[in-house]
Design a protein around this motif. Sequence first.
Motif, PDB file in Angstrom:
ATOM      1  N   PRO A 171      91.688  24.168  -3.021  1.00 13.36           N
ATOM      2  CA  PRO A 171      91.516  25.512  -3.575  1.00 13.36           C
ATOM      3  C   PRO A 171      92.820  26.310  -3.562  1.00 13.36           C
ATOM      4  CG  PRO A 171      90.814  25.482  -1.296  1.00 13.36           C
ATOM      5  CD  PRO A 171      91.164  24.061  -1.649  1.00 13.36           C
ATOM      6  N   GLN A 172      92.897  27.258  -4.482  1.00 16.03           N
ATOM      7  CA  GLN A 172      93.997  28.220  -4.465  1.00 16.03           C
ATOM      8  C   GLN A 172      93.485  29.475  -3.764  1.00 16.03           C
ATOM      9  OE1 GLN A 172      95.363  29.657  -8.284  1.00 16.03           O
ATOM     10  NE2 GLN A 172      97.400  30.104  -7.484  1.00 16.03           N
ATOM     11  N   LEU A 173      94.145  29.836  -2.681  1.00 14.72           N
ATOM     12  CA  LEU A 173      93.722  30.998  -1.909  1.00 14.72           C
ATOM     13  C   LEU A 173      94.464  32.243  -2.380  1.00 14.72           C
ATOM     14  CD1 LEU A 173      93.683  29.395   1.662  1.00 14.72           C
ATOM     15  CD2 LEU A 173      91.948  29.300  -0.133  1.00 14.72           C
ATOM     16  N   SER A 174      93.946  33.379  -2.012  1.00 16.81           N
ATOM     17  CA  SER A 174      94.610  34.640  -2.335  1.00 16.81           C
ATOM     18  C   SER A 174      95.335  35.158  -1.102  1.00 16.81           C
ATOM     19  CB  SER A 174      93.582  35.677  -2.799  1.00 16.81           C
ATOM     20  OG  SER A 174      92.716  36.033  -1.724  1.00 16.81           O
ATOM     21  N   GLN A 175      96.262  36.072  -1.338  1.00 16.78           N
ATOM     22  CA  GLN A 175      96.965  36.714  -0.220  1.00 16.78           C
ATOM     23  C   GLN A 175      95.951  37.389   0.706  1.00 16.78           C
ATOM     24  OE1 GLN A 175     100.364  37.033   0.332  1.00 16.78           O
ATOM     25  NE2 GLN A 175     101.398  36.746  -1.631  1.00 16.78           N
ATOM     26  N   GLU A 176      94.984  38.075   0.097  1.00 16.91           N
ATOM     27  CA  GLU A 176      94.007  38.820   0.870  1.00 16.91           C
ATOM     28  C   GLU A 176      93.149  37.885   1.730  1.00 16.91           C
ATOM     29  OE1 GLU A 176      95.529  40.975  -2.493  1.00 16.91           O
ATOM     30  OE2 GLU A 176      94.454  39.054  -2.415  1.00 16.91           O
ATOM     31  N   PHE A 177      92.768  36.749   1.159  1.00 16.53           N
ATOM     32  CA  PHE A 177      91.949  35.785   1.878  1.00 16.53           C
ATOM     33  C   PHE A 177      92.665  35.306   3.124  1.00 16.53           C
ATOM     34  CE2 PHE A 177      90.529  31.563   2.975  1.00 16.53           C
ATOM     35  CZ  PHE A 177      89.158  31.547   2.744  1.00 16.53           C
ATOM     36  N   ILE A 178      93.953  34.976   2.992  1.00 17.76           N
ATOM     37  CA  ILE A 178      94.722  34.439   4.112  1.00 17.76           C
ATOM     38  C   ILE A 178      94.957  35.513   5.173  1.00 17.76           C
ATOM     39  CG2 ILE A 178      96.946  33.420   4.785  1.00 17.76           C
ATOM     40  CD1 ILE A 178      96.990  32.201   1.901  1.00 17.76           C
ATOM     41  N   VAL A 179      95.288  36.706   4.719  1.00 19.18           N
ATOM     42  CA  VAL A 179      95.527  37.794   5.679  1.00 19.18           C
ATOM     43  C   VAL A 179      94.255  38.094   6.465  1.00 19.18           C
ATOM     44  CG1 VAL A 179      96.040  40.255   5.880  1.00 19.18           C
ATOM     45  CG2 VAL A 179      97.424  38.817   4.374  1.00 19.18           C
ATOM     46  N   LYS A 180      93.114  38.098   5.791  1.00 16.66           N
ATOM     47  CA  LYS A 180      91.852  38.363   6.468  1.00 16.66           C
ATOM     48  C   LYS A 180      91.515  37.250   7.461  1.00 16.66           C
ATOM     49  CE  LYS A 180      86.973  39.413   5.647  1.00 16.66           C
ATOM     50  NZ  LYS A 180      85.903  39.613   4.620  1.00 16.66           N
ATOM     51  N   ALA A 181      91.817  36.006   7.084  1.00 19.45           N
ATOM     52  CA  ALA A 181      91.517  34.865   7.965  1.00 19.45           C
ATOM     53  C   ALA A 181      92.426  34.855   9.185  1.00 19.45           C
ATOM     54  CB  ALA A 181      91.654  33.560   7.196  1.00 19.45           C
ATOM     55  N   ASP A 182      93.623  35.391   9.057  1.00 23.72           N
ATOM     56  CA  ASP A 182      94.576  35.518  10.157  1.00 23.72           C
ATOM     57  C   ASP A 182      94.742  34.207  10.947  1.00 23.72           C
ATOM     58  OD1 ASP A 182      96.385  36.616  11.917  1.00 23.72           O
ATOM     59  OD2 ASP A 182      94.843  37.505  13.208  1.00 23.72           O
ATOM     60  N   PRO A 183      95.290  33.161  10.311  1.00 25.93           N
ATOM     61  CA  PRO A 183      95.403  31.859  10.990  1.00 25.93           C
ATOM     62  C   PRO A 183      96.372  31.891  12.167  1.00 25.93           C
ATOM     63  CG  PRO A 183      96.655  31.859   8.949  1.00 25.93           C
ATOM     64  CD  PRO A 183      95.855  33.127   8.948  1.00 25.93           C
ATOM     65  N   ASP A 184      96.084  31.050  13.140  1.00 23.21           N
ATOM     66  CA  ASP A 184      96.992  30.907  14.285  1.00 23.21           C
ATOM     67  C   ASP A 184      98.261  30.167  13.894  1.00 23.21           C
ATOM     68  OD1 ASP A 184      95.337  32.020  16.493  1.00 23.21           O
ATOM     69  OD2 ASP A 184      93.980  30.390  15.929  1.00 23.21           O
ATOM     70  N   PHE A 185      98.157  29.305  12.874  1.00 21.87           N
ATOM     71  CA  PHE A 185      99.316  28.537  12.407  1.00 21.87           C
ATOM     72  C   PHE A 185      99.408  28.604  10.892  1.00 21.87           C
ATOM     73  CE2 PHE A 185      98.540  26.367  16.444  1.00 21.87           C
ATOM     74  CZ  PHE A 185      99.835  26.183  16.931  1.00 21.87           C
ATOM     75  N   VAL A 186     100.632  28.578  10.403  1.00 22.39           N
ATOM     76  CA  VAL A 186     100.902  28.348   8.991  1.00 22.39           C
ATOM     77  C   VAL A 186     101.810  27.130   8.917  1.00 22.39           C
ATOM     78  CG1 VAL A 186     102.049  29.199   6.909  1.00 22.39           C
ATOM     79  CG2 VAL A 186     100.650  30.759   8.283  1.00 22.39           C
ATOM     80  N   PHE A 187     101.340  26.086   8.252  1.00 22.64           N
ATOM     81  CA  PHE A 187     102.128  24.867   8.075  1.00 22.64           C
ATOM     82  C   PHE A 187     102.613  24.812   6.635  1.00 22.64           C
ATOM     83  CE2 PHE A 187      99.439  23.848  11.724  1.00 22.64           C
ATOM     84  CZ  PHE A 187     100.353  23.252  12.590  1.00 22.64           C
ATOM     85  N   LEU A 188     103.915  24.696   6.468  1.00 21.07           N
ATOM     86  CA  LEU A 188     104.523  24.754   5.136  1.00 21.07           C
ATOM     87  C   LEU A 188     104.892  23.358   4.645  1.00 21.07           C
ATOM     88  CD1 LEU A 188     106.929  27.768   5.806  1.00 21.07           C
ATOM     89  CD2 LEU A 188     104.693  27.843   4.649  1.00 21.07           C
ATOM     90  N   ALA A 189     104.190  22.903   3.605  1.00 22.90           N
ATOM     91  CA  ALA A 189     104.533  21.631   2.974  1.00 22.90           C
ATOM     92  C   ALA A 189     105.378  21.862   1.728  1.00 22.90           C
ATOM     93  CB  ALA A 189     103.261  20.866   2.607  1.00 22.90           C
ATOM     94  N   ASP A 190     105.976  23.056   1.652  1.00 18.63           N
ATOM     95  CA  ASP A 190     106.833  23.410   0.514  1.00 18.63           C
ATOM     96  C   ASP A 190     108.191  23.920   1.005  1.00 18.63           C
ATOM     97  OD1 ASP A 190     105.829  25.703   1.664  1.00 18.63           O
ATOM     98  OD2 ASP A 190     105.147  26.625  -0.206  1.00 18.63           O
ATOM     99  N   ALA A 191     108.621  23.399   2.139  1.00 21.66           N
ATOM    100  CA  ALA A 191     109.880  23.860   2.733  1.00 21.66           C
ATOM    101  C   ALA A 191     111.088  23.395   1.942  1.00 21.66           C
ATOM    102  CB  ALA A 191     109.983  23.379   4.181  1.00 21.66           C
ATOM    103  N   LYS A 192     111.068  22.140   1.483  1.00 24.21           N
ATOM    104  CA  LYS A 192     112.211  21.605   0.738  1.00 24.21           C
ATOM    105  C   LYS A 192     112.144  21.957  -0.740  1.00 24.21           C
ATOM    106  CE  LYS A 192     112.084  17.215   1.970  1.00 24.21           C
ATOM    107  NZ  LYS A 192     112.495  15.811   2.175  1.00 24.21           N
TER     108      LYS A 192
END
Length: 309
Positions: A231-252
């Motif tokens: 799924p494509q998430l929204s900024q609001e969805f992620i901010v509301k979920a407030d994850p303990d971790f963010v893992f970036l598979a788009d670093a390079k």
Amino acid sequence: MFRRTPRLFAATLAVTALALGACAEKADDQPSAGTAAAAYPVTVGALTLDKRPEKIVVLSPTATEMLFAIGAGPQVTAVDDQSNYPAEVPKTDLSAFQPNAEAIAGKNPDLVVLSDDRNKIVEQLGKLKIPVYQTPAATTLDDSYRQITELGTLTGHADQATDVATRMKDDIAKLVKELPQRTEKLTYFHELGPELYSATSKTFIGSLYSQAGLTNIADPADADGKNFGYPQLSQEFIVKADPDFVFLADAKCCQQNADTVKARSGWAGLTAVKNNQVVALDDDVASRWGPRVVDLLRVIIDAVAKVPA
């Protein structure tokens, strides 16, 4: 899988569901002539090879890694333009996205290994009498183990392939066993690209996070499976979920890091950002399902282990 630009990733999602270890100790590259002769013909699924393939063309970065890990690297004579590991791979301008039967045939392969049947390439190669083994994107670790062992059978490296798969299983079991016990699971967001596509627990990459005892914030966004686990998430969805971790598979591919994440609107207050738990992954390792999934899981578990239980 393959290295993605954000647009390419989004476009590919619209067409098909993508799924998204150190290499094995180096074994003898060439089995004895007697061993090779005794092993053939071999059959995997509908594919039968009468003799050991010596000119393998690979159109899958994951399959390339698998073949080199099991000691079949010397038999690989050409790989696609996205295969970049290990460093000595015979990289060419062949494309896995737009495979060209004539270009592939020009490499005189006695076996072609690919993941996706794009442009009906399997049918085209079949008409040219070129054997094809397909390694679809894995959805479970068992898929990965099976592909490794089947490639071992086809290439004359069955024992080495079994060793690689066994070592992966053992390493993963050891990593999981060392996880600290928690009364409450930590949560995470896995970012595939800046457009905020993610992967649910039903995908291959999601299953690795489940092994690490994490809860995926993206799961509710694709509860019906209509997005095939991506799924494509929204900024609001992620901010509301407030994850303990963010893992970036788009670093390079997209130069995303802790600073760029913090600069996003509303993200500075995320638990992951405040606690310095934004983890940059290796894009390639995070998008493939070969032996290096052990390395990926180790990075994830190391990050989790730093958080007090």
